[in-house]
Design a protein around this motif. Structure first.
Motif, PDB file in Angstrom:
ATOM      1  N   TRP A  80     -10.369 -20.349  -4.658  1.00 27.64           N
ATOM      2  CA  TRP A  80     -10.851 -20.478  -5.844  1.00 27.64           C
ATOM      3  C   TRP A  80     -10.946 -19.142  -6.673  1.00 27.64           C
ATOM      4  CZ3 TRP A  80     -11.214 -25.545  -5.946  1.00 27.64           C
ATOM      5  CH2 TRP A  80     -11.518 -26.155  -4.797  1.00 27.64           C
ATOM      6  N   GLU A  81     -12.018 -18.877  -7.338  1.00 31.39           N
ATOM      7  CA  GLU A  81     -12.095 -17.504  -8.125  1.00 31.39           C
ATOM      8  C   GLU A  81     -11.911 -16.566  -7.555  1.00 31.39           C
ATOM      9  OE1 GLU A  81     -16.495 -18.175  -7.220  1.00 31.39           O
ATOM     10  OE2 GLU A  81     -14.663 -19.432  -7.393  1.00 31.39           O
ATOM     11  N   HIS A  82     -11.848 -16.168  -6.237  1.00 33.53           N
ATOM     12  CA  HIS A  82     -11.629 -15.072  -5.310  1.00 33.53           C
ATOM     13  C   HIS A  82     -10.096 -15.094  -5.043  1.00 33.53           C
ATOM     14  CE1 HIS A  82     -15.944 -14.521  -5.714  1.00 33.53           C
ATOM     15  NE2 HIS A  82     -16.278 -15.544  -4.885  1.00 33.53           N
ATOM     16  N   THR A  83      -9.219 -15.765  -5.306  1.00 29.78           N
ATOM     17  CA  THR A  83      -7.871 -15.840  -4.830  1.00 29.78           C
ATOM     18  C   THR A  83      -7.249 -14.579  -4.974  1.00 29.78           C
ATOM     19  OG1 THR A  83      -7.854 -18.329  -4.724  1.00 29.78           O
ATOM     20  CG2 THR A  83      -5.640 -17.085  -4.719  1.00 29.78           C
ATOM     21  N   ALA A  84      -7.497 -13.932  -6.202  1.00 32.79           N
ATOM     22  CA  ALA A  84      -6.805 -12.548  -6.564  1.00 32.79           C
ATOM     23  C   ALA A  84      -7.121 -11.468  -5.497  1.00 32.79           C
ATOM     24  CB  ALA A  84      -7.349 -12.037  -7.934  1.00 32.79           C
ATOM     25  N   ALA A  85      -8.186 -11.965  -4.749  1.00 33.07           N
ATOM     26  CA  ALA A  85      -8.268 -10.701  -3.723  1.00 33.07           C
ATOM     27  C   ALA A  85      -7.365 -10.625  -2.653  1.00 33.07           C
ATOM     28  CB  ALA A  85      -9.848 -11.000  -3.164  1.00 33.07           C
ATOM     29  N   LEU A  86      -6.527 -11.768  -2.381  1.00 39.82           N
ATOM     30  CA  LEU A  86      -5.459 -11.918  -1.375  1.00 39.82           C
ATOM     31  C   LEU A  86      -4.282 -10.895  -2.005  1.00 39.82           C
ATOM     32  CD1 LEU A  86      -3.994 -13.129   0.964  1.00 39.82           C
ATOM     33  CD2 LEU A  86      -3.341 -15.094  -0.503  1.00 39.82           C
ATOM     34  N   PHE A  87      -3.952 -10.916  -3.092  1.00 43.99           N
ATOM     35  CA  PHE A  87      -2.891 -10.324  -3.727  1.00 43.99           C
ATOM     36  C   PHE A  87      -3.125  -9.018  -3.969  1.00 43.99           C
ATOM     37  CE2 PHE A  87      -2.198 -14.909  -4.838  1.00 43.99           C
ATOM     38  CZ  PHE A  87      -1.280 -15.175  -4.420  1.00 43.99           C
ATOM     39  N   ASP A  88      -4.357  -8.570  -4.041  1.00 42.84           N
ATOM     40  CA  ASP A  88      -4.845  -7.061  -4.134  1.00 42.84           C
ATOM     41  C   ASP A  88      -4.826  -6.679  -2.824  1.00 42.84           C
ATOM     42  OD1 ASP A  88      -5.603  -7.383  -6.677  1.00 42.84           O
ATOM     43  OD2 ASP A  88      -7.679  -7.638  -6.503  1.00 42.84           O
ATOM     44  N   PHE A  89      -5.075  -7.434  -1.806  1.00 44.59           N
ATOM     45  CA  PHE A  89      -4.834  -6.965  -0.346  1.00 44.59           C
ATOM     46  C   PHE A  89      -3.456  -6.863  -0.019  1.00 44.59           C
ATOM     47  CE2 PHE A  89      -3.604  -9.063   3.772  1.00 44.59           C
ATOM     48  CZ  PHE A  89      -4.030  -8.248   4.660  1.00 44.59           C
ATOM     49  N   ILE A  90      -2.574  -7.478  -0.324  1.00 50.53           N
ATOM     50  CA  ILE A  90      -1.140  -7.420  -0.482  1.00 50.53           C
ATOM     51  C   ILE A  90      -0.459  -6.033  -0.768  1.00 50.53           C
ATOM     52  CG2 ILE A  90       1.209  -8.611  -0.928  1.00 50.53           C
ATOM     53  CD1 ILE A  90      -0.120 -11.280  -0.271  1.00 50.53           C
ATOM     54  N   ALA A  91      -1.080  -6.002  -2.284  1.00 49.27           N
ATOM     55  CA  ALA A  91      -0.492  -4.633  -2.853  1.00 49.27           C
ATOM     56  C   ALA A  91      -0.748  -3.509  -2.197  1.00 49.27           C
ATOM     57  CB  ALA A  91      -1.153  -4.946  -4.261  1.00 49.27           C
ATOM     58  N   ALA A  92      -2.057  -3.555  -1.496  1.00 52.70           N
ATOM     59  CA  ALA A  92      -2.749  -2.401  -0.846  1.00 52.70           C
ATOM     60  C   ALA A  92      -2.148  -2.167   0.433  1.00 52.70           C
ATOM     61  CB  ALA A  92      -4.359  -2.712  -0.468  1.00 52.70           C
ATOM     62  N   LEU A  93      -1.550  -3.207   0.950  1.00 55.15           N
ATOM     63  CA  LEU A  93      -0.514  -2.986   2.309  1.00 55.15           C
ATOM     64  C   LEU A  93       0.601  -2.382   1.910  1.00 55.15           C
ATOM     65  CD1 LEU A  93      -0.785  -6.497   4.268  1.00 55.15           C
ATOM     66  CD2 LEU A  93      -1.563  -4.252   5.050  1.00 55.15           C
ATOM     67  N   ARG A  94       1.127  -2.662   0.998  1.00 52.86           N
ATOM     68  CA  ARG A  94       2.527  -2.171   0.482  1.00 52.86           C
ATOM     69  C   ARG A  94       2.140  -0.702  -0.019  1.00 52.86           C
ATOM     70  NH1 ARG A  94       6.457  -5.061   2.648  1.00 52.86           N
ATOM     71  NH2 ARG A  94       6.942  -6.967   1.509  1.00 52.86           N
ATOM     72  N   ARG A  95       1.078  -0.409  -0.560  1.00 56.70           N
ATOM     73  CA  ARG A  95       0.621   0.966  -1.129  1.00 56.70           C
ATOM     74  C   ARG A  95       0.306   1.861  -0.091  1.00 56.70           C
ATOM     75  NH1 ARG A  95      -3.714  -0.271  -3.477  1.00 56.70           N
ATOM     76  NH2 ARG A  95      -5.286   0.475  -1.928  1.00 56.70           N
ATOM     77  N   ASP A  96      -0.125   1.288   1.098  1.00 55.23           N
ATOM     78  CA  ASP A  96      -0.541   1.935   2.305  1.00 55.23           C
ATOM     79  C   ASP A  96       0.555   2.146   3.294  1.00 55.23           C
ATOM     80  OD1 ASP A  96      -2.933   2.381   1.155  1.00 55.23           O
ATOM     81  OD2 ASP A  96      -4.010   1.052   2.273  1.00 55.23           O
ATOM     82  N   GLY A  97       1.729   1.686   2.967  1.00 53.93           N
ATOM     83  CA  GLY A  97       3.035   2.082   3.718  1.00 53.93           C
ATOM     84  C   GLY A  97       3.421   0.685   4.825  1.00 53.93           C
ATOM     85  N   PHE A  98       3.088  -0.536   4.465  1.00 50.85           N
ATOM     86  CA  PHE A  98       3.696  -1.542   5.097  1.00 50.85           C
ATOM     87  C   PHE A  98       4.982  -1.914   4.457  1.00 50.85           C
ATOM     88  CE2 PHE A  98       4.439  -6.017   5.610  1.00 50.85           C
ATOM     89  CZ  PHE A  98       4.821  -6.322   7.025  1.00 50.85           C
ATOM     90  N   ASN A  99       6.034  -1.868   5.561  1.00 51.76           N
ATOM     91  CA  ASN A  99       7.451  -2.051   4.813  1.00 51.76           C
ATOM     92  C   ASN A  99       8.010  -3.150   5.417  1.00 51.76           C
ATOM     93  OD1 ASN A  99       7.664  -0.807   7.506  1.00 51.76           O
ATOM     94  ND2 ASN A  99       8.856   0.943   6.652  1.00 51.76           N
ATOM     95  N   GLY A 100       7.292  -3.926   6.483  1.00 52.59           N
ATOM     96  CA  GLY A 100       8.125  -4.974   6.871  1.00 52.59           C
ATOM     97  C   GLY A 100       8.143  -6.239   5.999  1.00 52.59           C
TER      98      GLY A 100
END
Length: 497
Positions: A80-100
Motif C-alpha cells: 500500500w502507501e508504504h511500498t516506496a520503502a522497498l525501493f528505498d531499501f534496494i537503493a540503500a543496498l546498492r549504495r552500501d556496496g551490494f553488487n550482486g
C-alpha cells in the motif's frame, strides 16, 4: 553460487490494515518454491524471512550485506502507501556496496514490471509469472558466467531505458515443481498449494494476469499432494490450509480429482481448511470433504446482486451460492464468505440487494464477520481486466505507488458515500478488536455474542443510512456523518464490560 531469497519487511497500512487483496494467499509459498528449485539446480539458497524474524529494513540490509549473495531474489509484495520503502531499501543496498544480481518476483512485480523497471535502475531483472524455472535458469546463467538476458520469463532494462520481456509459459505439470522449502514448521496451520490458477477470470482478480492473462487451472496429482502432506506430518504438522484460489477445480474432472485426493487424505487423520467457488460444491462432495477432515471453508460469493455478478464476470448464480451455504450448515460447518459489498459500478439499489442477501442468509450475526462483510470494497490493481476496463472508460481518478493500485470514479455517488461512511464505521470496530487495551480486543472476547450491541448497531446503521439516502435529494457531508457515527460507536464499545 550463493543465493538469498528474501521476504522483505512489511509496514502496516493505516488505510488498508484489513485488506489482504494486495497479494493472493498462496504467495506465502512463493519464496519456498523459488528456493527449492534453485537448490534443485545445485546452488546454495537461503530464505531470509524478515517478517517472521521481526527484522526491520535496516536489520535486513545489514544481514544481506553480511551474506553478500551472488543473487538476491526479493519476493516483492505491494504494501500500500508504504511500498516506496522497498525501493528505498534496494537503493540503500546498492549504495552500501551490494553488487550482486538483484531480482524481484511475485504478483506485484509481475503485474507492474514496466513501471518498476522504468523507475528503478537498481533492479536488474524481474521474474514475470511463475518464477521457479525462471529463477533456476537465472542462477545457472550467472554461475556459469553466461548472458542471462534472454532467460524466458525475465523482464529487464533495455539500453534505451525501456523494459523487455522474454515470455515463459506456465508449467503445465505442477508435479514437476519440488516441494517448497520450509525452514520452520511451527506446529500451527501449515499452508499447502494443491493446484495453481483458476478456471474463471473475475475482473477484480490478479491471478489470471499472473498466468499469461487468462483462465488457467492446473491441479497437482493427488499422489503428489498426499506425499507432501505426509512429509509435513512427519515433521509435526497436523492442521493444514489449502491456499489454492480454487481448491476443487473445473467441472466433473475437478470433482473427481478432489475425490481421489480426499481418499488419500482421510486415513491420515488431519484437519484442513480450503477455499472454493459455490458452484463447485455439492452434497456428496461436502460429505467427502468433512470425512477427510474439513474444518473451515471460505466460499467466494462476491455479491448478492445479479447485475454486479455479471459485471464482475463471476459466472455464478445467487441460487448456487445460497444452496452452498445451506448445504454447509446442514452438515454443521459455518462457511466464511468472500464478498464485495462495494464496487465502483454499484448503485444504491445494488447495495440493497447485497444487504438483503446477507440478512436472508443469516450472515450478519457475528461481529467479526459483520464488520468485514459490510466494509469490503473492490480494489483495482494494474494488470487486472477490471483495471483495463476502467482505463478504457476514462474512469481512473488517482493512483498509489507506481500506479499499481488505482482509484476510479463511481457510477453512483450515493453508493460511494455509503462505502465511505459504513466502511469507516466497520474499520473503526475492526481496529478496536486488534487493540489490546480495547474492551473488544479479540483475545479478550472470543465469544462475539458479548459484542451483539455493536453488531446490531452496524447492521442498523447500514439499513438506516441506505433508507435516508433514498429519501433525500442532496447527499450530506460524509465527514460529519462519520464523526457522529464514531462517537456513538465509542459509547457502545466503552459500555461493554
Amino acid at each position: 553460487m550463493n543465493v538469498v531469497i528474501l521476504e522483505h519487511p512489511r509496514v502496516r497500512s493505516q488505510a488498508h490494515f484489513n485488506d489482504i487483496a494486495n497479494t493472493p494467499l498462496w504467495s506465502c509459498l512463493l519464496a519456498g518454491y523459488a528456493a527449492a528449485c534453485i537448490r534443485k539446480a545445485g546452488h546454495e539458497a537461503t530464505i531470509f524471512d524478515a517478517p517472521r524474524l521481526g527484522w526491520s529494513f535496516e536489520r535486513t540490509r545489514n544481514e544481506i550485506l553480511d551474506a553478500m549473495p551472488d543473487l538476491l531474489c526479493i519476493h516483492a509484495v505491494y504494501f500500500w502507501e508504504h511500498t516506496a520503502a522497498l525501493f528505498d531499501f534496494i537503493a540503500a543496498l546498492r549504495r552500501d556496496g551490494f553488487n550482486g544480481h538483484l531480482n524481484l518476483f511475485g504478483f506485484f512485480p509481475t503485474l507492474a514490471y514496466p513501471a518498476i523497471l522504468d523507475s528503478n535502475p537498481n533492479v536488474d531483472s524481474i521474474a514475470v509469472g511463475e518464477c521457479e524455472w525462471t529463477l533456476m535458469k537465472l542462477a545457472k546463467c550467472l554461475a556459469a558466467g553466461r548472458d542471462w538476458r534472454m532467460v524466458a520469463g525475465l523482464a529487464r532494462h533495455r539500453s534505451d531505458g525501456t523494459s523487455a520481456l522474454v515470455q515463459r509459459l506456465p508449467e503445465p505439470e505442477p508435479d514437476r515443481f519440488p516441494f517448497p522449502l520450509r525452514p520452520v514448521i511451527d506446529g500451527q496451520t501449515v499452508s499447502v498449494l494443491a493446484s495453481r490458477g483458476c478456471y474463471n477470470h473475475c475482473r477484480f482478480c490478479p491471478i489470471p494476469a499472473f498466468y499469461n492473462d487468462g483462465p488457467l487451472w492446473r491441479g497437482r496429482s493427488p499422489d503428489n499432494v498426499a506425499e507432501e502432506i505426509a512429509a509435513l506430518m512427519a515433521r509435526g504438522a497436523e492442521d493444514f490450509y489449502f491456499v489454492d484460489p480454487n481448491f476443487i477445480g473445473p467441472g466433473a474432472r475437478g470433482k473427481e480429482r478432489t475425490r481421489r485426493l480426499l481418499a488419500l487424505l482421510e486415513p491420515m487423520a488431519l484437519t484442513f481448511g480450503m477455499e472454493t467457488r459455490a458452484n463447485d460444491l455439492d452434497d456428496e462432495l461436502l460429505e467427502r470433504l468433512l470425512s477427510a477432515g474439513l474444518q473451515s471453508l471460505l466460499i467466494g460469493i462476491e455479491s448478492g446482486s445479479r447485475r454486479i455478478l455479471e459485471n464482475l464476470d463471476k459466472h455464478d448464480q445467487i441460487s448456487s451460492s445460497e444452496a452452498a451455504i445451506r448445504a454447509c450448515r446442514k452438515r454443521g460447518i459455518e462457511p466464511e464468505i468472500g464478498f464485495l459489498m462495494f464496487v465502483p459500478d454499484a448503485t444504491l439499489e445494488d447495495l440493497g440487494e447485497n444487504f438483503a442477501y446477507l440478512r436472508r442468509n443469516h450472515l450478519l450475526g457475528r461481529l467479526d464477520r459483520t464488520a468485514n462483510l459490510l466494509c469490503h470494497r473492490q480494489i483495482i490493481f494494474m494488470g487486472t481486466s477490471g483495471y483495463r476496463r476502467f482505463r478504457e472508460e476514462g474512469r481512473i481518478a488517482g493512483a498509489g505507488p507506481l500506479g499499481f493500485q488505482v482509484d476510479v470514479s463511481w457510477r453512483d455517488d450515493r453508493a460511494r458515500w455509503m462505502a465511505d461512511v459504513v466502511g469507516h464505521a466497520c474499520l473503526h470496530v475492526l481496529a478496536e478488536t486488534g487493540r489490546p487495551s480495547s474492551p473488544i480486543f479479540w483475545r479478550r472476547h472470543p465469544d462475539w455474542r458479548r459484542c451483539s450491541a455493536i453488531n446490531d448497531f452496524l447492521v442498523d446503521l447500514f439499513a438506516s443510512l441506505a433508507a435516508d439516502l433514498k429519501a433525500v435529494k442532496s447527499i450530506p457531508p460524509a465527514v460529519e456523518t462519520k464523526s457522529a457515527v464514531q462517537k456513538e460507536l465509542r459509547k457502545i464499545i466503552e459500555a461493554i464490560e
